[in-house]
Design a protein around this motif. Structure first.
Motif: not given
Length: 286
Positions: A242-243, A255-257, A274-277
């Protein structure tokens, strides 16, 4: 109570492959014994505790506390700490009792740092204009007011002043790693303050932030994680590459994946996979 090394201790340390820029700047606790300090280079002001404890690693391997194969510059080491195989160096840190640091690249504070406090996050508008200064005790209520009450400029100015004052009090050239922390197989950790009982394993990069872990609600950071300009609250779990960049992460978030978050605020018990924020204001349980 601290004291200087005796001639016998100094001689034994040299025989175990240790060197020092100035042996007179090394202070030890009264009951210090040197047999568990091997192949270490000391620089600047260094203090060492006692190394009496043993630890059992997963799989049943027993290891002893102490310092092995490392370079320390301006570091205080608490009782029963284990430091093993630091590829570059540890600089400008207080390390709490019972902490274990193994196979890391570098842990350092470079210059003065506020450890993520006061970083401006342009939440809800990627182009800027609604920047919120994050700090250790940021709440969803306060962030909401500072984000959406832009028509109250005097109030916002006063709130910014209060947060700036808090951030200024956190400024230091010394970082801290709390008690019973585990930092294993990690890359670079720079200008980061780490609370008690944190478990940091396989992290790639941590830069300019605070990990506000505590014994009752430890923080866990896993393999491949990268965090820059951040505040992470207690009970958080971040894993799977995770970034996190320019973010506040509230208590109990997960947060993961390969999740990615930029310029965002996450409050208690949010979850991201999985996604992006980007520029997200995520209230509790988002």
């Amino acid at each position: 109570m601290l004291r200087q090394l005796t001639t016998e201790e100094w001689t034994q340390l040299q025989g175990q492959g240790c060197t020092a820029q100035d042996w007179q700047k090394i202070k030890v606790t009264h009951n210090f014994t040197p047999q568990y300090v091997q192949d270490v280079h000391f620089s600047g002001e260094v203090t060492l505790g006692v190394f009496n404890a043993e630890y059992t690693l997963p799989g049943g391997l027993t290891v002893h506390s102490g310092i092995y194969h490392a370079t320390l510059h301006n570091v205080s080491v608490g009782d029963n700490v284990r430091i093993y195989n630091v590829h570059n160096y540890i600089a400008n840190y207080h390390i709490g009792a019972g902490t274990c640091i193994e196979n890391v690249n570098a842990i350092l504070v470079d210059g003065k740092s506020r450890f993520g406090n006061g970083v401006l996050v342009p939440v809800m508008n990627e182009g800027g204009g609604r920047e919120i200064p994050i700090y250790d005790y940021l709440s969803a209520h306060l962030a909401y007011i500072m984000t959406l009450y832009r028509h109250r400029p005097l109030m916002l100015h006063k709130l910014h002043e209060m947060i700036d004052e808090y951030a200024a009090r956190q400024e230091s050239e010394m970082g801290s790693i709390g008690q019973d922390v585990r930092i294993l197989n990690c890359g670079s950790i720079k200008n980061v303050r780490i609370g008690d009982a944190a478990k940091i394993t396989g992290v790639s990069v941590l830069k300019n932030g605070s990990i506000n872990s505590k014994k009752e609600a430890p923080v866990s950071l896993g393999s491949g994680v990268k965090c820059n300009d951040f505040i992470i609250s207690s009970g958080v779990n971040i894993s799977d590459s995770t970034l996190i960049s320019c973010c506040f992460v509230g208590q109990g978030c997960v947060f993961g994946k390969h999740y990615s978050a930029l310029d965002s605020l996450f409050f208690s018990n949010c979850q991201g996979m999985h996604g992006e924020a980007t520029a997200i204001f995520a209230g509790p349980y988002t």
